[in-house]
Design a protein around this motif. Structure first.
Motif, short mmCIF file in Angstrom:
data_model
loop_
_atom_site.label_atom_id
_atom_site.label_comp_id
_atom_site.label_asym_id
_atom_site.label_seq_id
_atom_site.Cartn_x
_atom_site.Cartn_y
_atom_site.Cartn_z
N ILE A 173 -15.30 -76.04 13.28
CA ILE A 173 -14.43 -75.10 12.60
C ILE A 173 -15.22 -74.02 12.11
N TYR A 174 -16.34 -74.54 11.50
CA TYR A 174 -17.35 -73.76 10.60
C TYR A 174 -17.91 -72.77 11.41
N THR A 175 -18.45 -73.18 12.69
CA THR A 175 -18.89 -72.19 13.70
C THR A 175 -18.02 -71.46 14.21
N ALA A 176 -16.81 -71.86 14.47
CA ALA A 176 -15.78 -70.95 15.17
C ALA A 176 -15.54 -69.84 14.34
N VAL A 177 -15.16 -70.17 12.96
CA VAL A 177 -15.16 -69.04 11.72
C VAL A 177 -16.25 -68.10 11.73
N ARG A 178 -17.39 -68.67 12.04
CA ARG A 178 -18.82 -68.01 11.84
C ARG A 178 -18.51 -66.75 13.08
N ASN A 179 -18.18 -67.12 14.03
CA ASN A 179 -18.04 -66.49 15.44
C ASN A 179 -16.91 -65.42 15.27
N ALA A 180 -15.83 -65.73 14.41
CA ALA A 180 -14.63 -64.95 14.18
C ALA A 180 -15.06 -63.90 13.23
N GLY A 181 -16.15 -63.87 12.67
CA GLY A 181 -16.63 -62.89 11.71
C GLY A 181 -17.04 -61.67 12.60
N GLY A 182 -17.91 -62.09 13.57
CA GLY A 182 -18.37 -60.95 14.67
C GLY A 182 -17.33 -60.29 15.56
N PHE A 183 -16.26 -61.19 16.00
CA PHE A 183 -15.21 -60.71 16.69
C PHE A 183 -14.23 -59.74 15.97
N VAL A 184 -13.93 -60.08 14.63
CA VAL A 184 -13.00 -59.37 13.84
C VAL A 184 -13.82 -57.99 13.61
N LEU A 185 -15.09 -58.10 13.28
CA LEU A 185 -15.76 -56.47 13.00
C LEU A 185 -16.21 -56.12 14.09
N SER A 186 -16.03 -56.45 15.28
CA SER A 186 -16.49 -55.60 16.62
C SER A 186 -15.11 -55.27 17.17
#
Length: 403
Positions: free
Chosen positions: A332-345
């Motif tokens: 979950i921690y890693t998924a949320v980390r990746n979500a930061g990149g997706f949301v910004l992009s």
């Protein structure tokens, strides 16, 4: 035993290197790929978007299959998927099919999605001492930073020949796969639901959630200084320096990832966290003002270093805070980390397209974007401070060398 630990360290470095190499390699090529396929900025933004989205979804699924398949096999599967995705991208570039390219990036992204939660879980289960775990977690982020650096340097020289460039990461992945097959022993997964391995810091859901939020915003800021960098550099009339700036960012990011080994022995986690976020705020202000190319590069540099520090201390803290449902929480921690990149992009891609359609220059566009980001950083920083207040690890008297 020592050889086993060294093999884990090497896999930490190589797999994280591969992951970020794949994420960064297209960034300097965006304008050229956009021209080759004849698509818009919002469409080209789906190259990073689909990868981030894939990493969000499949990172969570890792925790569901890790006990059945095992870490070693999943690492090899992730490499196979990564290579398959790149092959599809080569086919798409040869036949000028943009959506085949996006599908290739999707498959590649699945492979990348597996890597970080697998590495974090492997370190949690296999590295028994605090010192060895700290080294392993630092190597994960150091490898990631170096992967971005090498990727930026090499891809910057293949801007007009992406098909030839893509042979290089395939060769990297094959070499790493061979090493894992020969050197990495199967990882023993231990059920930690009934025992706490960390007596210094008891498990706290509030602390865990605050770290999840912290890694989200750090990844968001990281994406904001890389994903659309080529367009920002065009706005300040320095498009030819894009590869150079990415290289500078990755060098300082790499230094930042290993800096906590020294920093946390002398400065409390709370103080380190506060300094990092203050740098983020002032960095976004510098980038939004666009006073000069030199100040902008300085802004990118200090933010990259702080991001590296932030990544490592977040990883160290989250592995110390959790002691139950480890694989699930790390996924979950890693998924949320990746979500930061997706949301910004995703958001920035649409905002850039919208602003450009209204007739605004790239200079005006990025002034809006970085101002908006600065406001968001302040808001989330305040939330993190309140959530971490009273938590043992974030008290000033808690000496970080205990970690």
């Amino acid at each position: 035993m020592k050889n086993c630990i060294n093999s884990i360290y090497i896999v930490d470095f190589l797999m994280s290197f591969i992951t970020v190499f794949g994420v960064v390699m297209f960034l300097p090529m965006f304008p050229h790929i956009q021209e080759v396929f004849g698509v818009s900025v919002s469409q080209i933004s789906w190259i990073p978007n689909v990868a981030f989205l894939t990493m969000i979804i499949f990172a969570i699924l890792v925790s569901k299959i890790i006990n059945r398949v095992g870490i070693k096999k999943l690492l090899l599967i992730s490499l196979i998927l990564w290579i398959t995705g790149i092959v599809l991208e080569i086919v798409a570039l040869s036949n000028l099919h943009f959506y085949v390219f996006v599908i290739g990036r999707f498959v590649e992204g699945i492979g990348e999605a597996f890597m970080f939660p697998l590495l974090l879980s492997m370190n949690k289960f296999e590295l028994k001492t605090l010192g060895s775990e700290k080294i392993g977690l630092s190597l994960i982020e150091f490898g990631a930073a170096l992967g971005g650096l090498i990727s930026g340097i090499i891809s910057g020289n293949f801007i007009n020949n992406p098909r030839q460039f893509l042979i290089i990461p395939i060769c990297f992945a094959i070499i790493v796969g061979v090493f894992i097959i020969i050197k990495l022993k199967p990882v023993v997964l231990i059920d930690t639901d009934t025992e706490s391995q960390n007596k210094e810091v008891k498990e706290s859901n509030k602390a865990y959630i605050s770290l999840v939020l912290m890694i989200f915003i750090i990844q968001t800021i990281f994406s904001s200084i890389q994903v659309y960098l080529a367009y920002y550099m065009d706005a300040i009339s320095s498009p030819n320096l894009t590869g150079f700036v990415i290289s500078i960012e990755q060098i300082l990011l790499a230094i930042g990832t290993i800096a906590p080994i020294v920093i946390l022995k002398k400065i409390s986690l709370r103080t380190t966290r506060n300094i990092i976020f203050l740098i983020f705020v002032f960095g976004t202000i510098i980038l939004s003002l666009q006073i000069s190319i030199y100040l902008s590069i300085l802004g990118f540099g200090i933010m990259a270093f702080s991001i590296g520090v932030g990544f490592t201390i977040s990883n160290i803290c989250v592995t110390k805070v959790i002691s139950t449902k480890v694989s699930q929480k790390l996924s979950i921690y890693t998924a949320v980390r990746n979500a930061g990149g997706f949301v910004l992009s995703f958001i920035w891609g649409n905002m850039i397209a919208s602003y450009r359609e209204s007739g605004q220059s790239y200079g005006d566009v990025f002034k809006h974007l970085y101002t908006f980001e600065g406001i968001i950083v302040i808001g989330i920083f305040i939330i993190i401070i309140f959530m971490q207040k009273g938590e043992v690890m974030f008290k000033p008297e808690f000496v970080q060398k205990k970690l």
